[in-house]
Design an enzyme around this catalytic site. Structure first.
Site, short mmCIF file in Angstrom:
data_model
loop_
_atom_site.label_atom_id
_atom_site.label_comp_id
_atom_site.label_asym_id
_atom_site.label_seq_id
_atom_site.Cartn_x
_atom_site.Cartn_y
_atom_site.Cartn_z
N ARG A 42 3.59 6.39 7.81
CA ARG A 42 2.35 5.19 8.42
C ARG A 42 3.63 4.35 9.08
O ARG A 42 4.26 4.22 8.96
CB ARG A 42 1.57 4.60 7.06
N HIS A 43 2.66 3.65 9.34
CA HIS A 43 2.82 2.45 10.81
C HIS A 43 3.94 1.50 9.79
O HIS A 43 3.47 1.28 8.66
CB HIS A 43 2.29 1.86 11.70
N GLY A 44 5.21 0.92 10.17
CA GLY A 44 6.41 0.01 8.93
C GLY A 44 5.06 -1.24 8.88
O GLY A 44 5.62 -1.31 7.84
#
Length: 401
Positions: free
Chosen positions: A233-235
């Site tokens: 997932r997005h950091g």
């Protein structure tokens, strides 16, 4: 040496004392831009060359040291030092990535070499820099990943931290080192001043943590703050959908940046209801319902092959990419078509794939990627050229093979 026409660094001579990945990548970029790079190795070769006894481990040396002349010098001997000094007198740049203080202990530090040649740019790189409390810490890509936060932000939240697969600290530092040398060469041309410069691996990688740092900063003081590891997932946990999703024969990465991409994805999945569903209508809502969004997308991707999902999503202008294996990447048709990857008949390794510089210069053809050279192959010729016959070839240095 071959006459390289039209490259921006033609006429620049680089003495390369670097090893493994960090410095050698910087000097490879210089060689690919037309510089003459003379790689100096100790008797027996630098560590990356010595790894070649392990199956497949010889390829990285060939990738990073093509287009260079290879010289063996024992810098602990007077003959080796004298030969190096003869080269330094005529060089533009010296690059080294020894532990801080090593060159000074050899009597070959920046002050000594720049006094000998005031036009010499002295470039060094290390894990943590030479002037801070970490200067003596061991500087391998793994140790810097651990110290810099890369490992803490890599992996899944319910599992231990893991290292990033690529040696990104080494190569981020190598790119910055190249940039620093180019900046110093530009300054020298304008002012005549030749600087000493330094790049620390820890410094070079910090900015790449931006998404994770943003999430951490925003969660300061909050109870039950999410862990820094977000898997695929997005950091910063600030985009949804943003993940790697299963297909019937592999995985595909999908990211929706904004509502238009979300609407396009919904259309591709045959779910026209999703963009107007209040649970998913905006980014804030989709991030809050991230697990549900991922379940919906996974349900669609899992009934398609990787190739079919990619085709459908591309037709609908959804940012995506199939997760490819290394064999697919090494044979990437786009990179081969652009010359970014090239097949090479290597005298020791046979037919291999090597990379070219990512930097392109208009109206200049790519430099021919000459294979990496045998240990010490150019010692006799280079020492004779720079010392003018005044020095004997250092003991243990000459190799004809």
């Amino acid at each position: 040496m071959p006459d390289i026409q039209g490259q921006p660094l033609v006429g620049v001579t680089v003495v390369d004392l670097s090893q493994i990945y960090n410095g050698p990548y910087a000097t490879f970029l210089m060689a690919a831009a037309g510089a003459r790079v003379i790689k100096i190795e100790p008797p027996g070769g630098e560590p990356l060359r010595r790894r070649g006894v392990v199956g497949g481990a010889a390829l990285p040396f060939a990738m990073l040291n093509g287009c260079k002349e290879c010289v063996v010098l024992d810098l602990k001997s007077e003959a080796g030092k004298d030969a190096l000094l003869a080269m330094v007198r005529q060089a533009d740049v010296l690059v080294e990535n020894y532990a801080p203080g090593t060159m000074d202990r050899l009597g070959l530090g920046s002050a000594t070499l720049q006094a000998l040649n005031p036009r010499l740019i002295y470039a060094s790189s290390s894990g943590f820099g030479s002037d801070g409390p970490y200067a003596k810490y061991p500087a391998m890509d793994l140790t810097v990943q651990a110290m810099s936060g890369v490992m803490d932000t890599t992996g899944f939240p319910d599992r231990p931290p893991v290292k990033a697969g690529p040696a990104l600290c080494d190569f981020f530092a190598g790119v910055h080192l190249y940039g620093a040398v180019m900046t110093a060469l530009f300054e020298r041309e304008r002012t005549g001043v030749a600087r000493r410069l330094e790049v620390a691996m820890q410094d070079a990688v910090y900015a790449s943590l931006s998404s994770s740092l943003g999430m951490h900063w925003g969660n300061q003081g909050k109870q039950n703050a999410p862990p820094p590891r977000t898997g695929n997932r997005h950091g910063g946990m600030a985009e949804s959908p943003y993940n790697v999703y299963p297909t019937s024969d592999g995985y595909i990465a999908i990211i929706c940046v904004g509502d238009v991409h979300w609407a396009n994805l919904a259309h591709a999945m045959g779910r026209p209801d999703l963009p107007t569903d209040p649970r998913f209508a905006g980014l804030k809502q989709r991030v809050a319902a991230m697990d549900e969004v991922d379940a919906i997308v996974s349900g669609w991707t899992s009934i398609h092959t990787k190739a079919d999902a990619f085709r459908i999503l591309m037709d609908n202008k959804v940012p995506c990419a199939p997760v490819r294996n290394l064999d697919e990447v090494m044979n990437d048709p786009n990179m081969h078509a652009r010359g970014a990857l090239q097949w090479q008949d290597h005298p020791d390794l046979g037919r291999i794939v090597v990379q070219h510089s990512p930097m392109r210069y208009a109206d200049s053809p790519l430099v021919e990627l000459r294979p990496s050279r045998a240990l010490g192959r150019d010692t006799d010729a280079v020492v004779e050229e720079f010392a003018g016959g005044d020095l004997p070839v250092p003991a243990h240095a000459s190799r004809k093979s």
